[in-house]
Structure formats: C-alpha cells, structure tokens
Design an enzyme around this catalytic site. Structure first.
Site, PDB file in Angstrom:
ATOM      1  N   THR A  44     -41.175 -16.778 -23.436  1.00  0.00           N
ATOM      2  CA  THR A  44     -41.301 -16.683 -25.392  1.00  0.00           C
ATOM      3  C   THR A  44     -40.813 -15.111 -25.804  1.00  0.00           C
ATOM      4  O   THR A  44     -40.431 -15.042 -26.604  1.00  0.00           O
ATOM      5  CB  THR A  44     -43.061 -16.618 -25.485  1.00  0.00           C
ATOM      6  OG1 THR A  44     -43.354 -17.771 -24.986  1.00  0.00           O
ATOM      7  CG2 THR A  44     -43.296 -16.520 -26.623  1.00  0.00           C
ATOM      8  N   GLY A 143     -47.505 -18.342 -19.539  1.00  0.00           N
ATOM      9  CA  GLY A 143     -47.668 -18.192 -21.090  1.00  0.00           C
ATOM     10  C   GLY A 143     -48.831 -18.617 -22.325  1.00  0.00           C
ATOM     11  O   GLY A 143     -49.749 -19.108 -21.489  1.00  0.00           O
ATOM     12  N   GLY A 181     -52.513  -9.745 -37.871  1.00  0.00           N
ATOM     13  CA  GLY A 181     -52.533  -9.243 -37.090  1.00  0.00           C
ATOM     14  C   GLY A 181     -51.380  -8.894 -36.459  1.00  0.00           C
ATOM     15  O   GLY A 181     -50.740  -9.333 -37.119  1.00  0.00           O
ATOM     16  N   GLU A 202     -55.959 -12.453 -44.693  1.00  0.00           N
ATOM     17  CA  GLU A 202     -57.016 -12.425 -43.118  1.00  0.00           C
ATOM     18  C   GLU A 202     -57.952 -12.864 -43.729  1.00  0.00           C
ATOM     19  O   GLU A 202     -59.181 -12.279 -43.905  1.00  0.00           O
ATOM     20  CB  GLU A 202     -56.196 -10.810 -42.749  1.00  0.00           C
ATOM     21  CG  GLU A 202     -57.733  -9.823 -41.819  1.00  0.00           C
ATOM     22  CD  GLU A 202     -57.437 -10.390 -40.399  1.00  0.00           C
ATOM     23  OE1 GLU A 202     -56.049 -10.936 -40.051  1.00  0.00           O
ATOM     24  OE2 GLU A 202     -58.617 -11.140 -40.433  1.00  0.00           O
ATOM     25  N   ALA A 321     -46.226  -8.591 -22.983  1.00  0.00           N
ATOM     26  CA  ALA A 321     -45.756  -9.027 -22.071  1.00  0.00           C
ATOM     27  C   ALA A 321     -45.803  -7.927 -21.024  1.00  0.00           C
ATOM     28  O   ALA A 321     -45.958  -8.460 -20.461  1.00  0.00           O
ATOM     29  CB  ALA A 321     -44.411  -8.693 -22.406  1.00  0.00           C
ATOM     30  N   HIS A 445     -38.591  21.179 -29.620  1.00  0.00           N
ATOM     31  CA  HIS A 445     -39.157  21.841 -30.255  1.00  0.00           C
ATOM     32  C   HIS A 445     -37.585  21.682 -31.112  1.00  0.00           C
ATOM     33  O   HIS A 445     -36.788  21.718 -30.150  1.00  0.00           O
ATOM     34  CB  HIS A 445     -39.532  23.052 -30.823  1.00  0.00           C
ATOM     35  CG  HIS A 445     -39.481  23.455 -32.366  1.00  0.00           C
ATOM     36  ND1 HIS A 445     -40.272  22.562 -33.354  1.00  0.00           N
ATOM     37  CD2 HIS A 445     -38.933  23.955 -32.674  1.00  0.00           C
ATOM     38  CE1 HIS A 445     -40.196  23.392 -34.182  1.00  0.00           C
ATOM     39  NE2 HIS A 445     -39.313  24.016 -34.468  1.00  0.00           N
TER      40      HIS A 445
HETATM   41  P1  NAI Z   1     -53.823 -11.680 -33.369  1.00  0.00           P
HETATM   42  O1  NAI Z   1     -54.627 -12.111 -32.597  1.00  0.00           O
HETATM   43  O2  NAI Z   1     -53.213 -10.519 -33.093  1.00  0.00           O
HETATM   44  O3  NAI Z   1     -54.160 -11.799 -35.132  1.00  0.00           O
HETATM   45  C1  NAI Z   1     -54.294 -13.552 -35.295  1.00  0.00           C
HETATM   46  C2  NAI Z   1     -55.249 -12.519 -36.788  1.00  0.00           C
HETATM   47  O4  NAI Z   1     -55.647 -13.729 -37.619  1.00  0.00           O
HETATM   48  C3  NAI Z   1     -56.158 -11.910 -36.972  1.00  0.00           C
HETATM   49  O5  NAI Z   1     -56.602 -10.858 -37.783  1.00  0.00           O
HETATM   50  C4  NAI Z   1     -57.316 -12.992 -37.388  1.00  0.00           C
HETATM   51  O6  NAI Z   1     -58.849 -12.153 -37.912  1.00  0.00           O
HETATM   52  C5  NAI Z   1     -56.558 -13.973 -38.366  1.00  0.00           C
HETATM   53  N1  NAI Z   1     -57.102 -15.431 -38.534  1.00  0.00           N
HETATM   54  C6  NAI Z   1     -57.484 -15.468 -37.467  1.00  0.00           C
HETATM   55  N2  NAI Z   1     -58.037 -17.235 -37.704  1.00  0.00           N
HETATM   56  C7  NAI Z   1     -57.918 -16.369 -39.355  1.00  0.00           C
HETATM   57  C8  NAI Z   1     -57.232 -17.462 -40.455  1.00  0.00           C
HETATM   58  N3  NAI Z   1     -58.534 -18.938 -40.648  1.00  0.00           N
HETATM   59  N4  NAI Z   1     -58.114 -16.837 -41.945  1.00  0.00           N
HETATM   60  C9  NAI Z   1     -57.500 -16.060 -41.890  1.00  0.00           C
HETATM   61  N5  NAI Z   1     -56.804 -15.194 -40.715  1.00  0.00           N
HETATM   62  C10 NAI Z   1     -57.462 -15.454 -39.866  1.00  0.00           C
HETATM   63  O7  NAI Z   1     -52.481 -13.126 -33.445  1.00  0.00           O
HETATM   64  P2  NAI Z   1     -51.003 -13.080 -33.963  1.00  0.00           P
HETATM   65  O8  NAI Z   1     -50.906 -12.429 -34.721  1.00  0.00           O
HETATM   66  O9  NAI Z   1     -51.128 -14.441 -34.041  1.00  0.00           O
HETATM   67  O10 NAI Z   1     -50.667 -13.045 -31.893  1.00  0.00           O
HETATM   68  C11 NAI Z   1     -50.761 -13.411 -30.919  1.00  0.00           C
HETATM   69  C12 NAI Z   1     -50.859 -13.154 -29.990  1.00  0.00           C
HETATM   70  O11 NAI Z   1     -49.141 -12.244 -29.809  1.00  0.00           O
HETATM   71  C13 NAI Z   1     -51.666 -11.132 -30.289  1.00  0.00           C
HETATM   72  O12 NAI Z   1     -52.453 -11.816 -28.622  1.00  0.00           O
HETATM   73  C14 NAI Z   1     -50.470 -10.438 -30.113  1.00  0.00           C
HETATM   74  O13 NAI Z   1     -50.830  -9.789 -29.238  1.00  0.00           O
HETATM   75  C15 NAI Z   1     -49.166 -11.096 -29.475  1.00  0.00           C
HETATM   76  N6  NAI Z   1     -48.420 -10.511 -29.880  1.00  0.00           N
HETATM   77  C16 NAI Z   1     -48.163  -9.207 -29.537  1.00  0.00           C
HETATM   78  C17 NAI Z   1     -46.543  -8.804 -29.753  1.00  0.00           C
HETATM   79  C18 NAI Z   1     -47.151  -7.467 -29.379  1.00  0.00           C
HETATM   80  O14 NAI Z   1     -47.446  -5.895 -29.019  1.00  0.00           O
HETATM   81  N7  NAI Z   1     -46.303  -6.496 -30.608  1.00  0.00           N
HETATM   82  C19 NAI Z   1     -46.046  -8.992 -31.246  1.00  0.00           C
HETATM   83  C20 NAI Z   1     -46.438  -9.927 -31.114  1.00  0.00           C
HETATM   84  C21 NAI Z   1     -47.603 -11.251 -30.448  1.00  0.00           C
END
Ligand code: NAI
Length: 466
Positions: A44, A143, A181, A202, A321, A445
């Site tokens: 992914t 994954g 998120g 959210e 990751a 700096h």
């Molecule tokens: P997430 O867990 O980060 O966020 C999901 C969000 O959706 C939360 O804020 C939650 O409260 C909200 N939510 C849940 N049910 C809901 C509803 N019915 N209505 C409205 N809001 C709701 O999950 P996300 O963004 O989908 O990412 C998935 C995974 O992928 C995470 O574990 C994330 O850490 C990982 N990821 C990490 C990245 C990075 O490190 N930069 C980039 C993309 C993904």
C-alpha cells in the site's frame, strides 16, 4: 517425491514490513521468499499510500506557493494553472521508480518473489498459485485495508477511499472528507490547494485524535486559515451517490440535534483502516486474532502457532510504514538467533500537511493522566530567522521533559519540516537524553533546527530569542 521448494523464511506481503524483513533476513544468510499478489512490490505504502500521496502533496504545495506566496518573495508570475494530467504522471513516475527499486533490491539480495496470493496451507507450508512451498518460518505482513461506514459504499468514483482520492480525474468543486485523521487531512489539503472547496467531518470534538491537545487546536486553526472547513462532533449517517453528486446526511455525534444535509461532488472516506487477513488460511491453521481482527503475537512477533509470525498493520500498534519496517528488522534478527526490541513509545508520527505535524513520546494529556510531573518548553517558528526567510513562520516546537530528571518524555511540532525536525528529538530520546542535552548541542545557524534547541532551552526557562 518431495520436489517442494524449501525456504528458511517465506514472507507474505511485500509492503514496508515484508520487504524490509526480507532484506534483513537475506542479509543474515537466510534463504528468503516474499509472496506478493500485486503486480508491483512495495505494498500500500509505495503503490497507493505514502509515496503517491507525497508526490501529490509536493506538487500541490508548489502550486499553492506559486499562487499565494511567490508575490511576497518578489516573484511575479502570470497564467498559473494546474495540469492535473502532468501532476498524475509525476506521481506515477515516482511510484514506478520506487516499486522498481524494491525489485532491484530483491535481485541484489537474492530474494525470490513468489507471484500470487499466499495461503498458509499447513504449518510450515505456503501455497501460491497452486504451488506449495516449505518454510521454516512464515511471516504474515499483509498490512491493512480501508474501512467504510455502515450504509456508505465506496465506489472509488464519487465516494472514494484514499486510493480513489489519489486518482481523481478532475479537481472536485466540493469535496467532503469523512474523518479528520491523517489521511483526511493530507488528501483534503491536496485537493483544497488545487482549488476544491473542502469540508472535513470529524466525529470527535477535535481533529487528529491521539495527538497532543495544543497541536490539535493549532493545526485546525492553521488549516482553517488555508480554507479547509471543519465540522467536528459530527457524524455522517448516510452518503448516497447519484447523477448530480453525493448527498450526505449529518448528525451531531451525540445524536441530539436535528439532521443536516450536505452535498458534494466527491466524498473521501478516511475513518481508519483494518488489518487485512482475507483468504490467508488463518482459521484453518488456527492463528488467533483479537476483537479488532489483528493477529495476536507475543513481544517477539510470534503468533500462537509455532513458526508463524506477524508484523506491521496486521498486528497491534500504530499503522505506520516505519513501525512495520522496524518490526521487520527486529523479527529477522530474532529469527537469526539475535536479540531484538522496538520501543513503541519512540515511534514518531508525522502528518505531511503544510505545515507538517510531528510527534514522539508522550502528550501532555498522557503525562497528566499518568501523574508524571513534567516541564514544558515551547518556541514558535515566528521567532526564527530561517523560518522568516522561508516565509514559513506558523507553528511551534514543544518539548516535554521530566520535572525531576529533565529526561525528554515527548515532543510535539507543528511547523515547516516538522517531520524532519522530530528525528533529532527521537535520537535524543533513544539515548534517554535530557532537554539540557539538546539545549547544549550546537545547532547550525540559521536553521529551523534552532527552534528545537530554543524549545529545549525553554524547558529550563531560558530561551534566547524570545
Ligand atoms: P485515522 O485513524 O488517522 O483517522 C480517522 C478519523 O476518522 C479519526 O479522526 C476518527 O475520529 C474519525 N472518524 C471515525 N469514524 C467517523 C465517523 N463515523 N464520522 C466522522 N469521523 C469519523 O485514520 P485514517 O486517516 O483513515 O488513516 C488510516 C491509517 O493510516 C492510520 O492508522 C494512519 O496513521 C495511517 N496513515 C498514516 C499516514 C502518515 O503517517 N503520514 C498517512 C496516511 C495514513
């Protein structure tokens, strides 16, 4: 008549967990194969996650800068426009270069790629494309997958997951993102910069749950200033795709207010991911999962069945990751008879918006809850010369240190290059260093790193430039 191929390790899944584990196993002299059903390696992350999203984040950042900031730097440009096709080609080229890179690494390390879907057909045996392979050790690194909400069907056209949001054929006029998120904010920002009217819904009372409270508030303020709208404490109860777009019904999270309607051209569902273990044969061999479908392992990544291990998103812990990669390395070393350990408190998290958000260790809320006395040092980018020169003065670095020992317990950054800056603090924390260690380290700096040093000085109440 056993002409079955035999491996020391067969890893199922070629994402960052699986491919890194394979490389380390091969380095340690084990005969290694990786099963992957996708047409390219990298999982992914490389194909439809971190890498393509960062390609789009970078291009949209450049566009945003050219559109809004260049003038202030004395650069006048006319006729600026988005060439989405060319942006997408850049993204595809970046993905191809990365996935081809893993193929090269497999060849270099003499790792076999078993093409197809892997099934654990018995203890010590994996079947791929109807061929059976013997394996002393089997590693599950399959994954995670997107989750949706009840009654909402992801069609990857009008109602998309992160995968579809990386491939929109045009900039949507109105994009509604369900979930504030990491994915929601990163991809919401991409399309907002390119001109979409973006609303993030959210469920909780603030975005970025799990992060430090101050960072959550500040990030929302900054993204709002950039034009992203937020509806917090709100849930989506339905989203129906039709000819004229998607009709959504929203309700207060508490369910005590009347429903509200919202329409959008595109809806991005970003409410989390779930472990991906479909058709792996777990039940048949008796591998246990927990109530959230995650494979249960001990601290050495061993499942309840001898010879079967699991790492990455498919087990407990943050779905990141780099967490999966570290687990892959540790597991390979354990399989080679060495010792290995991963400190989950020191897995950094980064949100690749602009400004970036990065965190490591404990939040203020966690320290308070645990009753740990701490000191806090905070320093804004607006007081840093380099940040001013870059025109990137939003945000701050916050360092939390033990009140008694000065050991760094956590750090939270919102600002330019936060994801890079957090690495210094991670290294200090790995050595159980103190805020004073950072404060006494000579920082070049003019750099953004000086904000980290100043925050460390601020822990002791002696920042120099504020
Ligand atoms: P997430 O867990 O980060 O966020 C999901 C969000 O959706 C939360 O804020 C939650 O409260 C909200 N939510 C849940 N049910 C809901 C509803 N019915 N209505 C409205 N809001 C709701 O999950 P996300 O963004 O989908 O990412 C998935 C995974 O992928 C995470 O574990 C994330 O850490 C990982 N990821 C990490 C990245 C990075 O490190 N930069 C980039 C993309 C993904």
């Amino acid at each position: 008549m056993s002409s079955q191929e035999t491996y020391d390790v067969v890893i199922i899944g070629a994402g960052p967990g699986g491919y890194v584990c394979a490389i380390r196993c091969a380095q340690l002299g084990m005969k290694t194969a990786v099963v992957e059903k996708r047409a390219t390696l990298g999982g992914t992350c490389l194909n439809v996650g971190c890498i393509p999203s960062k390609a789009l984040l970078s291009t949209s950042e450049k566009y945003e800068e050219a559109n809004h900031s260049f003038k202030g730097f004395g650069i006048d440009i006319k006729g600026l426009s988005v060439n989405l096709k060319a942006m997408m080609k850049h993204k595809t080229d970046v993905v191809s270069a990365n996935t081809a890179g893993i193929e090269y690494l497999f060849k270099k390390n003499k790792i076999d790629w078993l093409k197809g879907a892997g099934v654990i057909s018995a203890k010590g045996e994996v079947t791929v494309a109807e061929k059976k392979y013997k394996a002393k050790h089997i590693v599950i690194a399959t994954g995670s997958d997107v989750v949706s909400l009840p009654g909402i069907t992801i069609d990857e056209k009008q109602i998309v997951s992160s995968t579809g949001a990386l491939e929109l054929p045009a900039v949507p006029k109105k994009l509604v993102v369900i979930g504030g998120g990491v994915i929601g904010l990163e991809l919401g920002c991409v399309w907002s910069r390119l001109g979409a009217d973006v609303t993030v819904i959210e469920f909780l009372d603030e975005i970025l749950p799990g992060m430090d409270g101050e960072i959550r508030k500040e990030s929302r303020k900054i993204f709002e200033k950039q034009g992203v709208k937020f509806k917090t404490s709100t849930k989506v109860t339905s989203a129906k795709a039709g000819k004229s777009g998607v009709e959504l019904t929203l309700e207060a999270a508490t369910g005590d207010a009347k429903a509200e309607k919202l329409s959008a051209d595109i809806v991005l569902v970003a409410v989390g991911r779930k472990p991906y273990t479909d058709a792996l044969g777990l039940d048949e061999v008796g591998v246990k999962t927990d109530e959230r479908g995650r494979i249960k392992t001990d601290a050495h990544f061993k499942t309840n069945i001898d010879g079967i291990y699991a790492i990455g998103d498919v087990i407990a812990g943050p779905m990141l990751a780099h967490k999966a990669e570290e687990e892959g390395v540790v597991l390979a070393e354990i399989l080679a008879g060495q010792s290995g350990h991963l400190d989950y408190n020191l897995v950094p998290g980064v949100v690749y918006t602009w400004p970036e958000v990065a965190n490591i260790g404990q939040t203020e809320e966690q320290l308070k809850q645990a009753g740990i006395a701490y000191k806090k040092g905070k320093f804004p980018f607006s007081a840093n010369g380099r940040a001013r020169a870059m025109g990137a003065t939003e945000g701050f670095v916050k360092i939390l240190a033990d009140a008694r020992t000065d050991q760094v317990l956590g750090a939270h950054i919102i600002g330019p290059e936060a994801g890079t800056l957090i690495a210094e603090i991670a290294a200090v924390m790995e050595f159980r260093g103190s805020a004073e260690d950072i404060a006494r380290t000579c920082h070049a700096h003019p750099t953004l790193e000086e904000v980290v040093k100043e925050a460390a000085l601020a822990v002791d109440g002696r920042p120099l430039h504020i």
